[in-house]
Scaffold this active site. Structure first.
Site, PDB file in Angstrom:
ATOM      1  NE  ARG A 100      -3.811   0.579   1.966  1.00 49.65           N
ATOM      2  CZ  ARG A 100      -5.012   0.580   2.542  1.00 49.65           C
ATOM      3  NH1 ARG A 100      -5.220   1.261   3.645  1.00 49.65           N
ATOM      4  NH2 ARG A 100      -6.016  -0.094   1.998  1.00 49.65           N
ATOM      5  CG  HIS A 127      -8.438   0.128  -2.611  1.00 46.37           C
ATOM      6  ND1 HIS A 127      -7.661  -0.972  -2.315  1.00 46.37           N
ATOM      7  CD2 HIS A 127      -9.088   0.452  -1.455  1.00 46.37           C
ATOM      8  CE1 HIS A 127      -7.830  -1.282  -1.036  1.00 46.37           C
ATOM      9  NE2 HIS A 127      -8.681  -0.444  -0.499  1.00 46.37           N
ATOM     10  CD  GLN A 130     -12.864  -2.240  -0.301  1.00 47.12           C
ATOM     11  OE1 GLN A 130     -12.040  -2.224   0.604  1.00 47.12           O
ATOM     12  NE2 GLN A 130     -14.056  -2.817  -0.166  1.00 47.12           N
ATOM     13  CG  ASP A 217     -13.521   6.135  -0.568  1.00 50.22           C
ATOM     14  OD1 ASP A 217     -13.500   6.005   0.674  1.00 50.22           O
ATOM     15  OD2 ASP A 217     -12.500   6.021  -1.277  1.00 50.22           O
ATOM     16  CB  CYS A 257     -13.800   0.886   0.405  1.00 48.70           C
ATOM     17  SG  CYS A 257     -13.273   2.594   0.552  1.00 48.70           S
ATOM     18  NE  ARG A 285      -9.900  -5.461   0.551  1.00 45.02           N
ATOM     19  CZ  ARG A 285      -9.176  -4.455   1.048  1.00 45.02           C
ATOM     20  NH1 ARG A 285      -9.781  -3.433   1.608  1.00 45.02           N
ATOM     21  NH2 ARG A 285      -7.854  -4.442   0.927  1.00 45.02           N
TER      22      ARG A 285
HETATM   23  N1  NVA Z   1      -9.967   6.489  -1.062  1.00 51.10           N
HETATM   24  C1  NVA Z   1      -9.559   6.059   0.265  1.00 51.10           C
HETATM   25  C2  NVA Z   1      -9.766   4.593   0.412  1.00 51.10           C
HETATM   26  C3  NVA Z   1      -9.401   4.050   1.765  1.00 51.10           C
HETATM   27  C4  NVA Z   1      -9.559   2.564   1.871  1.00 51.10           C
HETATM   28  C5  NVA Z   1      -8.115   6.443   0.496  1.00 51.10           C
HETATM   29  O1  NVA Z   1      -7.308   6.301  -0.423  1.00 51.10           O
HETATM   30  O2  NVA Z   1      -7.810   6.905   1.601  1.00 51.10           O
HETATM   31  N1   CP Z   2     -11.047  -0.422   2.752  1.00 49.09           N
HETATM   32  C1   CP Z   2      -9.758  -0.472   3.147  1.00 49.09           C
HETATM   33  O1   CP Z   2      -8.841  -0.681   2.350  1.00 49.09           O
HETATM   34  O2   CP Z   2      -9.582  -0.282   4.480  1.00 49.09           O
HETATM   35  P1   CP Z   2      -8.224  -0.070   5.247  1.00 49.09           P
HETATM   36  O3   CP Z   2      -7.699   1.291   4.869  1.00 49.09           O
HETATM   37  O4   CP Z   2      -8.577  -0.165   6.694  1.00 49.09           O
HETATM   38  O5   CP Z   2      -7.252  -1.140   4.830  1.00 49.09           O
END
Ligand code: NVA
Ligand code: CP
Length: 302
Positions: A100, A127, A130, A217, A257, A285
């Protein structure tokens, strides 16, 4: 079968259907194999995570393997060791890398230099794990993914871009309601529009009308926290409210998500209401990522 999973179109339609079936066998308890026995997954987290971290770690364990949590505070990557060197070194120890991070280019660089499968646990652009979990949730609650109309309400972010990639692969209709200046990635939109009805509109009601799946989101993603106030102004009117859900199909489901901000992108009555499938979505997930790891790292046929 691709060697890495950086984006949904890395898999063919048939491979994705195979992953869903495998994930469903894992969810039902029918699948008991341990294809990751004796194998390790390195999990690099340059951003926070609850679901991704726990589901990958637990999923690896359930498949017989072992996962290492690596944060920038602990590994030399956080002190500037090149991503290419990190990729080459980790490949000598582990059987797969989940990352990530911020720039999508970084995961491409990692995949280029790694000799083991690389899995995208979120970048600023995408992502994909997800959205595959989301589609698994659609199969669970609505039966199939292709004949549905999807609505995305809010930011044209990594989630929106992955929905566009899913529309590109599956050919379903997708309307994204985004305020001006917060549109999804042009190149992904243009590619999907060649094969599917994908539109960016300004009015959330227009996107929600007749939709079977409504998703949203947070307005400010990780790394954009300082834009929160500006974004609250820009996204006024983009809350997924009971009224907006009322414009959708009667049997429509709501997906998010998570983490969610009740009262911002979604009303509490919606996310905590009867149409919300967010807890199954979070659980999925685990199942879809186990299927992905079994296929890429464990030689499981899909
Ligand atoms: N769009 C959000 C998704 C978190 C799972 C982010 O990138 O923070
Ligand atoms: N939805 C998701 O990816 O959650 P986290 O940021 O908690 O991993």
């Amino acid at each position: 079968m691709p060697t890495d999973f950086l984006a949904i179109p890395d898999f063919t339609r048939e491979e994705l259907d195979g992953l869903f079936v495998l994930a469903e066998r894992m969810r039902s308890g029918e699948y008991t194999a341990k294809p990751l026995a004796g194998k390790s997954l390195a999990m690099i987290f340059m951003k926070s995570s609850t679901r991704t971290r726990v589901s990958f770690e637990v999923g690896t364990y359930q498949l017989g393997g072992h996962a290492l949590f690596l944060s920038p505070r602990d590994v030399q990557l956080g002190r500037g060791e090149p991503i290419a060197d990190t990729a080459r070194v980790l490949s000598r120890y582990v059987d797969g890398i989940m990352i990530r991070t911020f720039a999508h280019q970084d995961i491409e660089e990692l995949a280029k230099y790694a000799d083991v499968p690389v899995i995208n646990g979120l970048t600023d652009l995408l992502h994909p794990c997800q959205v595959l979990a989301d589609l698994l949730t659609v199969r669970q609650h609505l039966g199939s993914v292709t004949d549905k109309k999807y609505a995305w309400i809010g930011d044209g972010n990594n989630m929106a871009n992955s929905w566009i990639n899913a529309a590109y692969r599956f050919g379903f209709d997708l309307d994204l309601a985004c305020p001006e200046g917060y549109e999804p990635a042009d190149h992904l939109l243009a590619r999907a529009q060649k094969v599917a009805k994908v539109r960016v509109v300004r009015d959330p009601m227009e996107a929600a009308k007749g939709a079977h799946v409504i998703s949203t989101d947070v307005w400010a993603s990780m790394g954009q926290e300082q834009e929160q106030k500006d974004r609250e102004r820009a996204f006024a009117g983009f809350t997924v409210s009971p009224k907006l859900m009322g414009a959708a199909d009667k049997k429509a489901i709501f997906l998010h998500c998570l983490p969610a901000h009740r009262g911002e992108e979604v009303a509490a009555e919606v996310i905590d209401g009867p149409q919300s499938c967010v807890w199954d979505e979070a659980e999925n997930r685990l199942h879809i990522q186990k299927a992905i790891m079994a296929a890429l790292m464990g030689g499981e046929k899909v």
